[in-house]
Scaffold this active site. Structure first.
Site, PDB file in Angstrom:
ATOM      1  N   SER A   1       1.099  -1.436   0.048  1.00  0.00           N
ATOM      2  CA  SER A   1       0.330   0.342   0.340  1.00  0.00           C
ATOM      3  C   SER A   1       0.432   1.474  -0.258  1.00  0.00           C
ATOM      4  CB  SER A   1      -1.144  -0.188   1.175  1.00  0.00           C
ATOM      5  OG  SER A   1      -2.090   0.798   1.146  1.00  0.00           O
TER       6      SER A   1
ATOM      7  N   ASP B   1      -2.999   6.831  -3.124  1.00  0.00           N
ATOM      8  CA  ASP B   1      -1.815   5.881  -2.917  1.00  0.00           C
ATOM      9  C   ASP B   1      -1.166   5.019  -4.273  1.00  0.00           C
ATOM     10  OD1 ASP B   1      -3.910   3.774  -2.632  1.00  0.00           O
ATOM     11  OD2 ASP B   1      -3.193   3.877  -0.573  1.00  0.00           O
TER      12      ASP B   1
ATOM     13  N   ASP C   1      -1.211   1.578  -4.381  1.00  0.00           N
ATOM     14  CA  ASP C   1      -1.736   0.610  -5.208  1.00  0.00           C
ATOM     15  C   ASP C   1      -3.755   0.787  -5.557  1.00  0.00           C
ATOM     16  OD1 ASP C   1      -2.411   0.909  -1.928  1.00  0.00           O
ATOM     17  OD2 ASP C   1      -3.453  -1.399  -2.024  1.00  0.00           O
TER      18      ASP C   1
ATOM     19  N   ASP D   1      -5.799   1.532  -3.130  1.00  0.00           N
ATOM     20  CA  ASP D   1      -7.249   1.841  -2.609  1.00  0.00           C
ATOM     21  C   ASP D   1      -7.589   2.817  -2.077  1.00  0.00           C
ATOM     22  OD1 ASP D   1      -5.084   1.327  -0.729  1.00  0.00           O
ATOM     23  OD2 ASP D   1      -6.034  -1.083  -0.144  1.00  0.00           O
TER      24      ASP D   1
END
Length: 543
Positions: free
Chosen positions: A147, A294, A296, A298
């Site tokens: 992440s 961010d 990734d 999500d």
């Protein structure tokens, strides 16, 4: 002691499948670097409800191919015990160092265990993996990502067939199966046999994003967008083009995937300085809104023009704006949030006659709320289409906030104007966070122990009317490591982060507002109270 440590390291080295970590470990052994070897071989990286996450490197306390192969073998064994003898496991990955390797190893282990494996076609946002699990009827999914952690980290996130991240007791049961893997030689890893998915799964995800927006809604807001060196750009641009929004202006320096994240100290829009390049692009191009994912993709961050410059909206502010937008569109179902998020969502849901639930921290809990229509968490996570993605999704959330900005723009208004209306209707709910990043995890343990043994009786001159140790659970929440203080007009929650070496303290004050004319005074009072609570809590915790 040193001989035993060296022997453990040599045993690990003998079965490490990665030439890079083998070379790294061989050098540490040759140098007899006891300090570094102790850090890597005292214990194992623990698998929990966040899966695995840690620094890349050799040894059981680091993220590496040997650790991932064991994790995949444990997951495969767990799935087979659940009766998924030939179930499908979908695997996604981001663009971090080693992510593609970890995804391939996972596919090989699943195939070797007799399960079916399918890997997403390239590095893609985590929400695409969460969508693919349900779309393909999979038994489980794995996302290789850390992440918004620093460049040196990677992670391993596990979902089950409902498309939600694992929760207890599944995490402990998978961990037990991982611990039962005695040797990598016992884990079959064929060279082929799994499927690499084509663009069809991504196209299906993009088609599903149509459900987020209202038919014939305005699509006029102009945006600046940063992918924060992650994997969000292509999918977000495709979603915006499909919806008919103006093409976002990109922050070019951060547009393409780069696992070293060269322009930011931490690739997290919440971190100081991370949005500086986006703000500069905003000053240059004067959009209606700045949005960020961010790495990734999500999570979603949004920034607005406030006076002469730009400012980030807090996650709680975006959470309230999206909730009000959905209410105005006639949304039905349950609105849910984690306990660390603003209590304003409950006020908005209650006024609209909607069900409302609080959960423990994390979308693994929010996504499981029965009848969920909308869920959010203050750390920039929003689930706006639970029938499509039962997790936070920074792409669909970006579509929805841009639709709202467009509607307000058509009426000659802004997101800040709507926030002002919400404050007048429900009271000003102002939030802040005291977050302490540590090198030594004992600092966090000591702070929690100190607060439990010597709990404060007041903060900022406000009496604490209720103190709750959340390790005991409540009538509506399972046990978790946290403390909750209810004050007269304020609330504080203290907990260790589940994914980073941080102690996190979540602060909220509620100031009544009689009219728009009183807003500036209310904001000043809220800022004063939050600063005082932060100061007093820091002293009480010894941080």
């Amino acid at each position: 002691m040193q001989d035993e440590l060296i022997a453990r390291a040599e045993a690990w080295l003998a079965e490490d499948p990665d030439p890079e970590t083998r070379e790294e470990l061989a050098e540490l052994i040759a140098a007899k670097d006891v300090t570094e070897l102790t850090a890597r071989f005292t214990g194992t990286l623990q698998f929990g409800t966040a899966g695995l996450r840690g620094e890349l490197g050799a040894g059981p306390m680091r993220m590496n191919r040997a650790v991932v192969i064991r994790a995949a073998a444990g997951l495969a064994a767990y799935l087979k015990k659940q009766g998924e003898t030939d179930g499908l496991v979908v695997i996604g990955y981001d663009a971090r160092h080693k992510s593609a390797d970890f995804a391939r190893d996972t596919a090989a282990v699943m195939t070797g265990a007799g399960l079916r494996a399918a890997v997403l076609p390239r590095p893609l946002p985590t929400p695409v993996l969460a969508y693919a699990i349900r779309h393909l009827g999979a038994a489980a999914g794995v996302e290789v990502t850390a992440s918004h952690n620093p460049p040196r980290d990677n992670g391993y996130k596990v979902y089950l067939g409902d498309g939600s991240q694992i929760v207890p007791p599944a995490d402990a049961e998978i961990a037990a199966e991982i611990d039962a893997v005695s040797s990598l030689a016992d884990v079959p890893r064929p060279e082929s046999g799994w499927e690499t998915l084509d663009e069809g799964v991504l196209n299906a995800y993009l088609a599903r994003t149509d459900a987020v927006l209202a038919q014939d809604s305005p699509r006029t807001a102009r945006t600046v967008y940063t992918a924060m060196h992650g994997v969000g750009k292509d999918v977000l641009l495709a979603a915006f083009a499909r919806a008919g929004f103006p093409e976002p202006v990109l922050v070019a320096e951060q547009a393409e995937p780069d696992p070293d994240f060269p322009t930011v100290a931490f690739p997290n829009p919440e971190e100081p300085g991370a949005m500086d390049l986006a703000f500069a692009k905003g000053r240059e191009t004067d959009p209606d809104l700045i949005i960020a994912n961010d790495p990734d993709a999500d999570r979603l961050a949004a920034a607005v023009r406030d006076g002469a410059d730009w400012r980030m909206l807090r996650g709680d502010e975006v959470g309230a704006l999206l909730a009000q937008h959905l209410v105005n569109r006639g949304a039905r179902g349950t609105f849910a949030e984690s306990i660390v998020s603003s209590s304003l969502l409950g006020r908005i849901a209650g006024k609209a006659g909607l069900s409302y639930e609080e959960t423990l921290t994390g979308f693994k809990w929010i996504a499981r709320v029965e009848g969920l229509r909308y869920g959010y968490e203050e750390a920039l996570g929003y689930c706006v289409d639970p029938d499509g993605v039962r997790d936070k999704d920074g792409i669909t959330a970006a579509l929805l906030i841009t639709e709202l900005a467009s509607e307000l723009k058509e009426a000659g208004r802004t997101l800040l104007d709507l926030l002002a209306d919400i404050a007048v209707e429900h009271g000003l709910h102002a939030t802040d966070q005291l977050s302490v990043r540590v090198e030594d995890l004992s600092v966090i343990a000591n702070a929690m122990r100190r607060l439990r043994e010597q709990p404060p009786t007041e903060l900022a001159g406000l009496a604490i009317t209720m103190s709750e140790d959340l390790t005991k659970g409540t009538d509506t929440l399972p046990p978790t490591d946290g403390l909750r203080y209810t004050l007269d007009g304020a609330r504080v929650i203290v907990r260790p982060s589940g994914t980073e070496p941080k102690l996190k303290c979540y602060l909220e004050v509620v100031v009544p507002v009689g009219s728009h004319a009183e807003l500036s005074t209310a904001h000043a009072r809220a800022a004063e109270l939050l600063a005082a609570i932060k100061r007093d809590l820091s002293a009480a915790a010894g941080i």
